[in-house]
Design an enzyme around this catalytic site. Sequence first.
Site, PDB file in Angstrom:
ATOM      1  N   TYR A   1     106.555  46.348  66.706  1.00  0.00           N
ATOM      2  CA  TYR A   1     105.319  45.575  66.540  1.00  0.00           C
ATOM      3  C   TYR A   1     104.409  46.251  65.527  1.00  0.00           C
ATOM      4  O   TYR A   1     103.851  45.601  64.633  1.00  0.00           O
ATOM      5  CB  TYR A   1     104.610  45.430  67.891  1.00  0.00           C
ATOM      6  CG  TYR A   1     103.305  44.689  67.797  1.00  0.00           C
ATOM      7  CD1 TYR A   1     103.279  43.303  67.688  1.00  0.00           C
ATOM      8  CD2 TYR A   1     102.090  45.374  67.808  1.00  0.00           C
ATOM      9  CE1 TYR A   1     102.078  42.617  67.591  1.00  0.00           C
ATOM     10  CE2 TYR A   1     100.884  44.697  67.718  1.00  0.00           C
ATOM     11  CZ  TYR A   1     100.886  43.318  67.613  1.00  0.00           C
ATOM     12  OH  TYR A   1      99.699  42.650  67.504  1.00  0.00           O
TER      13      TYR A   1
ATOM     14  N   SER B   1      95.999  44.038  63.029  1.00  0.00           N
ATOM     15  CA  SER B   1      95.766  44.792  64.257  1.00  0.00           C
ATOM     16  C   SER B   1      95.330  46.197  63.882  1.00  0.00           C
ATOM     17  O   SER B   1      95.596  46.663  62.769  1.00  0.00           O
ATOM     18  CB  SER B   1      97.054  44.855  65.087  1.00  0.00           C
ATOM     19  OG  SER B   1      96.936  45.791  66.149  1.00  0.00           O
TER      20      SER B   1
END
Length: 278
Positions: free
Chosen positions: A146, A133
């Site tokens: 996260y 990501s």
Amino acid sequence: MKPKKSIALVTGASSGIGKATAERLAIAGYTVYGTSRRAAQASQQPFAMLSLDVTRDESVEAAVGEVIRLEGRIDLLVNNAGFGVAPAGAEESSIEQAQAIFDTNFFGMVRMTRAVVPHMRRQGAGRVINIGSIFGFLPMPYMALYVATKHAVEGYSESLDHELRTRGIRVSVIEPANTSTQFDANALEPDSQLEEYREIRSALVKKMKELVETGDKPSVVADAVLRAALAPRPKLRYTAGGRARGLQFLRRFAPARLVDAGIRRDLQLDAMPAGKAS
């Protein structure tokens, strides 16, 4: 690699990025096995589905063993399975919740890699592609857990690529920005919610929903996976989509204080009442 003779294993392939990736690889000529906890398979899917829970060693071993039994090899592993926690203060998630997200997003990837790499070593070739990501290189306030898992994916992948390169195996990370999937709908609510974070939590949930709704299609990420899989000399990192490339450029070349200020401005962190944004 020669797609018509190559076997791909894609985790978390029941929807979103995983499903788009499995479909893209199948169209390119790979024999693809997707996985999910439920292993549901629609008849129109161009790939087979296996049951797999990446948090359980025995489930990982069974799924990998089944592919080896059926095909005799695995040429490409795409580690995609993962989930997030809805925006919240870092202290609003218990240690148990923190361990749960790492168990899927990071240790699930490690389990899959440990199960597949021995077969690739014996083959003398293979690709491992991990779905990371932009939050693997950027901070995201109120999504600290996260973000931490995605930073871990980056570090693990870069180190592993050095280890395996001389054995004919390459490791790459795909770095998407916000992607239009059901990812936010499946995010866990923090299990220790505090009143002090209520206002900022509510505001950021709306913000994240907007970012996901206007995000790239999963096919953008799938195309990046295919580029990494087929590249004669694969790169370690592949950004997916224009927004991700722009953010990577800013992170690399813009002064840190400007990046910091931009993040706070975009999320309106300093507009919160005193005592509620810290």
